[in-house]
Design an enzyme around this catalytic site. Structure first.
Site, PDB file in Angstrom:
ATOM      1  N   ASP A 122       4.847 -46.080 -50.563  1.00 10.69           N
ATOM      2  CA  ASP A 122       3.457 -46.171 -51.026  1.00 10.69           C
ATOM      3  C   ASP A 122       2.633 -46.983 -50.034  1.00 10.69           C
ATOM      4  O   ASP A 122       1.867 -47.865 -50.412  1.00 10.69           O
ATOM      5  CB  ASP A 122       3.392 -46.789 -52.420  1.00 10.69           C
ATOM      6  CG  ASP A 122       2.060 -46.499 -53.125  1.00 10.69           C
ATOM      7  OD1 ASP A 122       1.350 -45.572 -52.688  1.00 10.69           O
ATOM      8  OD2 ASP A 122       1.730 -47.196 -54.091  1.00 10.69           O
TER       9      ASP A 122
ATOM     10  N   LYS B 196       5.433 -59.594 -59.480  1.00  9.21           N
ATOM     11  CA  LYS B 196       5.350 -58.252 -60.050  1.00  9.21           C
ATOM     12  C   LYS B 196       6.353 -58.154 -61.184  1.00  9.21           C
ATOM     13  O   LYS B 196       7.544 -58.398 -60.991  1.00  9.21           O
ATOM     14  CB  LYS B 196       5.631 -57.192 -58.991  1.00  9.21           C
ATOM     15  CG  LYS B 196       5.692 -55.773 -59.560  1.00  9.21           C
ATOM     16  CD  LYS B 196       5.740 -54.724 -58.478  1.00  9.21           C
ATOM     17  CE  LYS B 196       4.381 -54.558 -57.839  1.00  9.21           C
ATOM     18  NZ  LYS B 196       4.346 -53.414 -56.906  1.00  9.21           N
TER      19      LYS B 196
END
Length: 799
Positions: A138, A44
């Site tokens: 999340d 990421k």
């Protein structure tokens, strides 16, 4: 799913060779990469503008250190990271497995025992994450991968560090409304591990029922349901209710911690003494196990067969429920139509599959241009090879009752205006982006502007990309030859023709709303800020603080109309001069609670009044003075702004809007009198009703309703296969709209008969736009479509 690298993607990140793109998120791109030993990892990366923020780097560095300490069995371990690189990155172990979202969408809801098995694994992962001083923030079905020996929680590496809340960024959006906790929706900066437990409960609802517990038509409506209505637990087995309801307590202190959940679940899972009770094959259906094994072995996922009332494509990425009561759609062909091979020097063109009043219009695979299309001269040569269009109704459509889906309307309608032809030499095209496409396309002159992380400018005639911005654009407006956009903390402007940078400025907080008009750019930022900027050069004209912070979404931001900025501040609606910021007047509209817990929405009309929807109230205020002309009260709140139609009531003039429960109101613009009201069968969205040619069109649930603007008499109703997305568009006697069933529909506006429909690979996003005989639409299949508004994908027409 792994996408190919673009010319802008890196080929190496740190010691890893980059193989492809796995996706993109709010903080940056995610890549599949390989180490020198052949180990695959998911990397990421962090967006450039965040990397330039030193406070973010400090936070990111500390969270990487904390993430390294997460070593639970049910998490994807951090392999390497470099928070000090020019582009910071974090590498975790790559897990070749389907997500929970994929499994449920393709295989249906899980059995109760499988849900418990999933809950136990995720609870153990949360225990490891919380033990390292992190909150995930999340947790959702797409962030849980399912392998044979249990779930794996991913994307916790850039969560919010709970050990130092001072480092929590207020300008980084984290969380998904359908799965977030109430406290996260109110203030994302102060959540604890209990927030993840609520998200776990929401995720288990999706696993057990196939739909999320909160599923509004848009983020604002979803948050409204979360805070005001409670979860939708339809279809949840009774034996799972105690577990899930304990996780989804509104008060964080009333929820169990992950260790308590594991203790609660253990007797149900491991009381039998079975040796394989901890594996997927013991709990999941055979088809789901096959999906897991296929992904592990590198085989693509097999899509389920679609039945008339089935789940085949009724579940989009958001996990929305498949239609239950909708009439069956005609099945698509078993394979793409065969397109005759053109001569070697002639590119293939799309064949017209399905004609007016036919089945779904399909863009055949190889014959459809991805990006730029062939030259007009080549199209003329190839057009003769296209098979003739079908003209009959699809066999699976039965004649509906009067007024529904194209049957004879209840009230005769006037003849539509003559259709406007598409530009000579133009033909339909589609352009595939490398990332998700969202929102409504904007068309200005010969370019169409689409947001897919960056702003992409596509040529109307050919579909070729003219340029794209180098920065991410979460908000965008096109006006006066300029693109105004924001990547969050940065506001910038570009030349709308060439894409050249004009100016850029740093804002003090994350921009969540942006509008441009008459040389002024108006922004609303998180934390209650509203700013006005000179559109040509970027100078700040004025700023106010203390604006409402209950609804930080594009629909709820400060509004800009004809030189007036409307700001909801200190329980008052304030009208400010857009250039100077001077207050012209204010009205005591009330705070969020007195407005029914929904945003204030307004429309400034050319009759000199601004029409305001504030909770259950509708007001007409004089633009110049703020004087109240009239006030109307309804039994339910309004989510959408009023629609104003000029002219006397006897010709259809007035103010139109629909409340949250789907009742449509027609109010007299002179005195606010309730001329008529009609209740539809499903809830309304945040999109305004559409009034055109004496008709009122409103999308409510799966139905598109058309009423006579003068009398309210129902004219016709069309039932789609999924919930209507965005606002319909009406032009040249046709009405266009998208649905969650992945279809773009075009109907005759006078009687509701189906003209054509396009089957895409994902849910239509935003609203379609019609310009010069061409309809533009975006889909979650990452494609932008430009179609002949009359014929769909008909053959090219040249002069």
């Amino acid at each position: 799913m792994v996408d190919q690298l673009t010319q802008h993607d890196p080929r190496r990140i740190g010691p890893f060779e980059v193989l492809g793109r796995l996706g993109a998120g709010g903080m940056g791109l995610v890549y599949l990469a390989r180490s020198a030993s052949g180990r695959r990892v998911a990397i990421k990366t962090v967006r450039t503008e965040l990397a330039e923020d030193q406070l973010f780097r400090v936070r990111f560095t500390r969270e990487v250190e904390a993430a390294r300490a997460v070593s639970g069995f049910y998490t994807a371990a951090v392999v390497d990271a470099d928070p000090r690189a020019a582009v910071p990155w974090l590498a975790t172990a790559y897990v070749p497995a389907p997500s929970l979202e994929e499994i449920v969408n393709e295989c249906g809801p899980m059995p109760a025992q499988a849900v418990r098995w999933l809950a136990a694994g995720v609870a153990e992962a949360l225990q490891s994450i919380h033990g390292a001083g992190l909150v995930h923030r999340d947790l959702k079905p797409s962030n849980v991968l399912v392998v044979e020996d249990g779930p794996r929680v991913i994307d916790f590496g850039i969560a919010s560090g709970v050990s130092n809340t001072r480092l929590t960024m207020t300008n980084v959006a984290v969380g998904t409304p359908a799965y977030m906790s109430p406290e996260q929706a109110k203030d994302s900066r102060s959540v604890t591990g209990a927030s993840d437990v609520f998200s776990l409960g929401s995720m288990l609802v999706f696993a057990a029922t196939g739909h999320p517990p909160f599923h509004g038509a848009n983020p604002v409506e979803t948050v409204f349901m979360l805070l005001r209505e409670g979860p939708d637990l339809e279809g949840l087995p009774d034996e799972l209710r105690p577990l899930i309801e304990s996780c989804m307590q509104m008060e964080a202190t009333g929820r169990p911690n992950p260790a308590d959940l594991q203790a609660q679940l253990a007797p149900h899972l491991f009381g039998s003494g079975s040796d394989d009770s901890g594996t997927a094959s013991a709990w999941l259906p055979e088809r789901a196990v096959g999906l897991i094994e296929g992904r592990r072995n590198g085989r693509p996922a097999v899509k389920p067969a679609t039945t008339a009332g089935g789940r085949g494509h009724g579940h989009g990425p958001s996990g929305a429920r498949a239609p239950v009561h909708a009439p069956p759609l005609p099945p698509p062909p078993a394979h793409d139509p065969v397109v005759p091979a053109p001569p070697a020097h002639v590119p293939a063109v799309p064949a017209p599959v399905g004609a007016p009043d036919g089945g779904p219009v399909r863009l055949p695979g190889a014959a459809v241009p991805i990006g730029p299309g062939p030259r007009v001269a080549d199209m003329r040569a190839a057009a003769v090879a296209a098979p003739p269009p079908e003209s009959a109704l699809a066999a699976s459509w039965s004649r509906p009752r009067p007024g529904v889906n194209g049957a004879d309307p209840a009230v005769p309608a006037p003849a539509p205006a003559p259709p406007e032809a598409s530009p000579a030499g133009w033909r339909p095209w589609r352009f595939r982006m490398s990332n998700d496409v969202w929102g409504t396309p904007r068309v200005a002159e010969d370019l169409v502007y689409v947001t897919s992380f960056e702003v992409h400018a596509l040529d109307v005639a050919t579909g070729r990309r003219r340029f794209k911005t180098r920065d991410v654009a979460w908000s965008m407006a096109v006006a006066d030859g300029r693109i105004h956009a924001s990547d969050g903390p940065t506001l910038f402007a570009l030349d709308a023709r060439e894409g050249a940078d004009l100016w850029r400025v740093q804002t003090d907080a994350w921009v969540y709303s942006l509008q441009a008009d008459r040389g002024t750019v108006l922004t609303a930022t998180r934390g209650g800020g509203v700013q006005a900027w000179e559109a040509s050069a970027g100078q700040k004209l004025w700023e106010v603080t203390g604006a409402q912070t209950d609804f930080e979404s594009p629909e709820a931001g400060a509004a800009l109309h004809d030189g007036t900025a409307y700001v909801w501040q200190d329980a008052r609606l304030r009208a400010l001069d857009a250039r100077t910021g001077d207050e012209r007047w204010s009205y005591p509209i009330g705070d969020a609670a007195s407005c029914g817990g929904v945003p204030v929405r307004l429309t400034q009309a050319p009759d000199g009044y601004v029409y305001v929807a504030a909770g259950t109230r509708v007001l007409a205020l004089e633009v110049a003075s703020g004087h109240v002309r009239w006030h109307f009260e309804a039994p339910a709140v309004f989510l959408a702004p009023p629609t104003f139609v000029p002219g006397p009531a006897v010709t259809g003039g007035g103010v139109y809007l629909a409340d949250y429960l789907g009742t449509v109101y027609a109010l007299d613009a002179t005195d606010g009198r309730d001329r008529w009201r009609i209740a539809t069968e499903a809830r309304s969205s945040t999109d305004p009703v559409l009034v055109a040619a004496g008709h009122v069109h409103v999308g409510s649930g799966k139905g598109l309703y058309t009423l006579d603007a003068v009398t309210g008499t129902p004219k016709w109703r069309f039932q789609a296969g999924g919930d209507i997305v965005g606002a319909p568009a009406v032009a040249e006697g046709r009405i266009h709209f998208g649905s969650s069933d992945h279809l773009l529909y075009t109907l005759k506006a006078d009687d509701g008969r189906l003209r054509w429909k396009l089957a895409t690979g994902g849910e239509i996003t935003g609203s379609p736009v019609v310009r010069d005989g061409i309809v533009y639409a975006c889909s979650k299949d990452r494609c932008v479509y430009a179609l002949d508004a009359e014929k769909g994908t008909g053959t090219a027409r040249t002069t």
